[in-house]
Scaffold this active site. Sequence first.
Site, PDB file in Angstrom:
ATOM      1  N   GLY A 148     -11.474   2.927   1.365  1.00  0.00           N
ATOM      2  CA  GLY A 148     -10.825   2.984   2.566  1.00  0.00           C
ATOM      3  C   GLY A 148     -11.749   4.133   3.661  1.00  0.00           C
ATOM      4  N   GLY A 158      -8.103   9.148  -0.171  1.00  0.00           N
ATOM      5  CA  GLY A 158      -8.438   9.921   0.688  1.00  0.00           C
ATOM      6  C   GLY A 158      -8.188  11.232   0.173  1.00  0.00           C
ATOM      7  CG  HIS A 202      -1.842   0.897   0.965  1.00  0.00           C
ATOM      8  ND1 HIS A 202      -2.434   1.945   1.453  1.00  0.00           N
ATOM      9  CD2 HIS A 202      -3.176   0.887   0.332  1.00  0.00           C
ATOM     10  CE1 HIS A 202      -2.397   2.933   1.131  1.00  0.00           C
ATOM     11  NE2 HIS A 202      -4.032   2.437   0.893  1.00  0.00           N
ATOM     12  CD  GLU A 212      -5.372   0.968  -3.355  1.00  0.00           C
ATOM     13  OE1 GLU A 212      -6.484   1.042  -3.128  1.00  0.00           O
ATOM     14  OE2 GLU A 212      -4.181   2.247  -2.208  1.00  0.00           O
TER      15      GLU A 212
HETATM   16  P1  PGA Z   1     -10.028   5.387   0.547  1.00  0.00           P
HETATM   17  O1  PGA Z   1      -8.446   4.758   0.339  1.00  0.00           O
HETATM   18  O2  PGA Z   1     -11.117   4.639  -0.197  1.00  0.00           O
HETATM   19  O3  PGA Z   1     -10.154   6.231   1.848  1.00  0.00           O
HETATM   20  O4  PGA Z   1      -9.058   6.577  -0.482  1.00  0.00           O
HETATM   21  C1  PGA Z   1      -8.381   3.552  -0.427  1.00  0.00           C
HETATM   22  C2  PGA Z   1      -7.461   2.894  -0.046  1.00  0.00           C
HETATM   23  O5  PGA Z   1      -5.734   3.782   0.722  1.00  0.00           O
HETATM   24  O6  PGA Z   1      -6.957   1.626  -0.053  1.00  0.00           O
END
Ligand code: PGA
Length: 240
Positions: free
Chosen positions: A209, A159, A96, A153
């Site tokens: 997330g 986020g 990640h 990602e």
């Molecule tokens: P998010 O995170 O949905 O808060 O953007 C996704 C992730 O980090 O896998």
Amino acid sequence: MQKLVIANWKANKSLAQAEDWLATVKNADLNLPNEAVMPILAPAMPQVGALSSTINDLGWRLAVQDLSPFPAGSYTGATSVANLHDLGVQYAIVGHSERRQYFSETAQDVARKVEQALEVGIIPIVCVSEETLNAQASALDESLAKRCIVAYEPLSAIGTGHDAPMSDIKAFRSQAERLFGQVPFVYGGSVDPSNVAEHLLVTDGVLVGTASLESSEFIHLLKTALGSPGVAAWKIQTLF
Ligand code: PGA
């Protein structure tokens, strides 16, 4: 393959909060998993053992957010695949961007985690972005790469509340398939109930997330996924 909806709680929730969340989801009677959608939960490591049987009872699958690049042995603080042996863990998120950024993980480290996971039959969900795709693919033996799930990602989407455009996701998928082979492909980065249906049209699943933290929002997301055209199209292709 079922569409995967993966909840990554990151370093959030006490055990009591995690149990409450699961109780609420259970009461929502979602009838999941079904033949089209499989939810997967990745809680914080200390809760994996405690939540394992509840997740199993729901019929959902359990993931870890990381694991050690080393086998069992003298590696204080690490969680080896041997530690996970009897906990029903079926997937491991590895590489990640938060691990790469805050814990200085390299593509080589991630490759060793992939090897560890595959040795015991845990499926690695390898997170990559434009910045890391090539290095990550080169660090992985071809025979291992083709047994992974690739998670796209993009850093700009994690986020931030701004998910990546579908055209970027499709283009990244073609690139990833050239390097990893025809592996399952999921997308993560600001997936929420308003955009999950669109994402499921061009992927095999989503990594969620922020929108997985509140049980009500995640239930909404799962219900939307269930009714989405991506899932319906998949059902028609696969079942008939
Ligand atoms: P998010 O995170 O949905 O808060 O953007 C996704 C992730 O980090 O896998």
